[in-house]
Motif scaffolding. Structure first.
Motif, PDB file in Angstrom:
ATOM      1  N   VAL A 145       2.607  -7.679  -6.018  1.00 12.08           N
ATOM      2  CA  VAL A 145       1.395  -7.516  -5.231  1.00 12.08           C
ATOM      3  C   VAL A 145       0.284  -8.370  -5.837  1.00 12.08           C
ATOM      4  CG1 VAL A 145      -0.337  -5.824  -4.530  1.00 12.08           C
ATOM      5  CG2 VAL A 145       2.071  -5.202  -4.527  1.00 12.08           C
ATOM      6  N   SER A 146      -0.387  -9.147  -4.999  1.00 16.45           N
ATOM      7  CA  SER A 146      -1.453 -10.031  -5.478  1.00 16.45           C
ATOM      8  C   SER A 146      -2.683  -9.241  -5.902  1.00 16.45           C
ATOM      9  CB  SER A 146      -1.853 -11.020  -4.383  1.00 16.45           C
ATOM     10  OG  SER A 146      -2.600 -10.348  -3.383  1.00 16.45           O
ATOM     11  N   GLN A 147      -3.531  -9.868  -6.674  1.00 11.24           N
ATOM     12  CA  GLN A 147      -4.784  -9.227  -7.088  1.00 11.24           C
ATOM     13  C   GLN A 147      -5.698  -8.997  -5.886  1.00 11.24           C
ATOM     14  OE1 GLN A 147      -6.502 -11.468 -10.312  1.00 11.24           O
ATOM     15  NE2 GLN A 147      -5.115 -10.556 -11.813  1.00 11.24           N
ATOM     16  N   ARG A 148      -5.671  -9.931  -4.914  1.00  9.31           N
ATOM     17  CA  ARG A 148      -6.491  -9.745  -3.703  1.00  9.31           C
ATOM     18  C   ARG A 148      -6.094  -8.468  -2.977  1.00  9.31           C
ATOM     19  NH1 ARG A 148      -6.460 -15.379  -0.392  1.00  9.31           N
ATOM     20  NH2 ARG A 148      -4.276 -14.813  -0.260  1.00  9.31           N
ATOM     21  N   LEU A 149      -4.763  -8.265  -2.848  1.00 14.32           N
ATOM     22  CA  LEU A 149      -4.270  -7.067  -2.166  1.00 14.32           C
ATOM     23  C   LEU A 149      -4.627  -5.819  -2.973  1.00 14.32           C
ATOM     24  CD1 LEU A 149      -2.737  -5.564   0.009  1.00 14.32           C
ATOM     25  CD2 LEU A 149      -0.618  -6.107  -1.186  1.00 14.32           C
ATOM     26  N   GLN A 150      -4.486  -5.874  -4.264  1.00 13.15           N
ATOM     27  CA  GLN A 150      -4.847  -4.724  -5.102  1.00 13.15           C
ATOM     28  C   GLN A 150      -6.317  -4.343  -4.885  1.00 13.15           C
ATOM     29  OE1 GLN A 150      -3.791  -5.686  -9.151  1.00 13.15           O
ATOM     30  NE2 GLN A 150      -1.611  -5.793  -8.677  1.00 13.15           N
ATOM     31  N   GLY A 151      -7.187  -5.343  -4.785  1.00 14.73           N
ATOM     32  CA  GLY A 151      -8.605  -5.081  -4.544  1.00 14.73           C
ATOM     33  C   GLY A 151      -8.842  -4.422  -3.200  1.00 14.73           C
ATOM     34  N   LEU A 152      -8.160  -4.915  -2.151  1.00 17.86           N
ATOM     35  CA  LEU A 152      -8.318  -4.309  -0.823  1.00 17.86           C
ATOM     36  C   LEU A 152      -7.781  -2.877  -0.791  1.00 17.86           C
ATOM     37  CD1 LEU A 152      -7.424  -7.278   1.553  1.00 17.86           C
ATOM     38  CD2 LEU A 152      -9.625  -6.137   1.350  1.00 17.86           C
ATOM     39  N   LEU A 153      -6.643  -2.647  -1.457  1.00 16.99           N
ATOM     40  CA  LEU A 153      -6.078  -1.304  -1.496  1.00 16.99           C
ATOM     41  C   LEU A 153      -6.995  -0.343  -2.251  1.00 16.99           C
ATOM     42  CD1 LEU A 153      -2.307  -2.118  -2.108  1.00 16.99           C
ATOM     43  CD2 LEU A 153      -3.372  -1.302   0.013  1.00 16.99           C
ATOM     44  N   ALA A 154      -7.608  -0.817  -3.324  1.00 17.25           N
ATOM     45  CA  ALA A 154      -8.548   0.018  -4.079  1.00 17.25           C
ATOM     46  C   ALA A 154      -9.751   0.376  -3.204  1.00 17.25           C
ATOM     47  CB  ALA A 154      -8.997  -0.703  -5.351  1.00 17.25           C
ATOM     48  N   GLU A 161      -9.745   0.528   0.035  1.00 14.97           N
ATOM     49  CA  GLU A 161      -9.276   1.419   1.099  1.00 14.97           C
ATOM     50  C   GLU A 161      -9.208   2.859   0.616  1.00 14.97           C
ATOM     51  OE1 GLU A 161      -4.986   1.781   2.543  1.00 14.97           O
ATOM     52  OE2 GLU A 161      -5.914   0.539   4.094  1.00 14.97           O
ATOM     53  N   THR A 162      -8.758   3.061  -0.607  1.00 14.53           N
ATOM     54  CA  THR A 162      -8.618   4.423  -1.112  1.00 14.53           C
ATOM     55  C   THR A 162      -9.943   4.994  -1.613  1.00 14.53           C
ATOM     56  OG1 THR A 162      -7.902   3.575  -3.255  1.00 14.53           O
ATOM     57  CG2 THR A 162      -6.186   4.208  -1.701  1.00 14.53           C
ATOM     58  N   ALA A 163     -10.903   4.123  -1.875  1.00 13.09           N
ATOM     59  CA  ALA A 163     -12.220   4.603  -2.294  1.00 13.09           C
ATOM     60  C   ALA A 163     -12.879   5.321  -1.119  1.00 13.09           C
ATOM     61  CB  ALA A 163     -13.090   3.430  -2.749  1.00 13.09           C
ATOM     62  N   ASP A 164     -13.813   6.132  -1.379  1.00 13.74           N
ATOM     63  CA  ASP A 164     -14.482   6.918  -0.346  1.00 13.74           C
ATOM     64  C   ASP A 164     -15.230   6.057   0.653  1.00 13.74           C
ATOM     65  OD1 ASP A 164     -16.689   9.795  -0.415  1.00 13.74           O
ATOM     66  OD2 ASP A 164     -14.905   9.389   0.767  1.00 13.74           O
ATOM     67  N   GLY A 165     -15.578   4.820   0.283  1.00 18.20           N
ATOM     68  CA  GLY A 165     -16.421   3.982   1.111  1.00 18.20           C
ATOM     69  C   GLY A 165     -15.858   3.549   2.446  1.00 18.20           C
ATOM     70  N   ILE A 166     -14.545   3.425   2.600  1.00 18.08           N
ATOM     71  CA  ILE A 166     -13.989   2.893   3.845  1.00 18.08           C
ATOM     72  C   ILE A 166     -13.848   3.962   4.932  1.00 18.08           C
ATOM     73  CG2 ILE A 166     -11.548   3.173   3.261  1.00 18.08           C
ATOM     74  CD1 ILE A 166     -11.110   0.413   4.585  1.00 18.08           C
TER      75      ILE A 166
END
Length: 180
Positions: free
Chosen positions: A47-56, A58-63
């Protein structure tokens, strides 16, 4: 949710990044992971770092508040559009749709506007004329058909050009519905 979806179908989401078209989208890269790779894992399922950032994010309360707001917005949009279409179908005839961009199919299905409420679909692009809007059984006609049809209501599916389109057809004396 898409990570689980792809995994269920033997694929791995390996990269994703934000892109600008249509007000912001995410482009994803997926790899078939069911098959044995010659020489073992070649590192392409990481998994790329870009994807890891997007997944993080997504799971954060902000999305999730944004997702809930979008869901409520679609529900409101559905209510208003169906009321608009029902009114014009009962009063005169089914509504016309001006413009047949790809986003029209997604929009129609998300708000539940069924084919019997649509009398005509027109577009300026000669490459689209004669084709069909998926799921509607409605063939795209040239814009000249709009004046012949004389609708009492028009859904402007090319909403980013709505002001110019409405000026061009001011003589129709119809009610326009511009989403969002």
């Amino acid at each position: 949710p898409l990570v689980r979806f792809f995994k269920k179908h033997g694929m791995t989401l390996v990269d994703a990044h934000s892109i600008d078209p249509q007000g912001g989208s995410i482009r994803m890269y997926v790899r078939n992971c069911d098959m044995e790779h010659v020489g073992g894992d070649d590192g392409h399922n990481e998994v790329s770092q870009r994807l890891q950032g997007l997944l993080a994010a997504e799971t954060a309360d902000g999305i999730w508040p944004g997702v809930r707001a979008l869901k409520a917005s679609v529900a409101d949009e559905r209510k208003w559009l169906l009321s608009f279409a029902r009114h014009h179908k009962l009063a005169v005839k089914p509504i016309a749709i001006y413009g047949a961009p790809a986003k029209l199919t997604t929009y129609l299905h998300s708000v539940g506007l069924f084919p019997e409420r649509v009398g005509l679909v027109v577009d300026d692009n000669p490459l689209k004329v004669g084709k069909y809007v998926p799921g509607t059984r409605r063939q795209i006609q040239p814009t000249s058909a709009l004046r012949e049809y004389q609708p009492s209501g028009v859904l402007c599916a090319s909403w980013n050009f709505a002001a110019d389109i409405q000026k061009r057809y001011a003589d129709l004396e119809c009610e326009w519905y511009v989403p969002f």
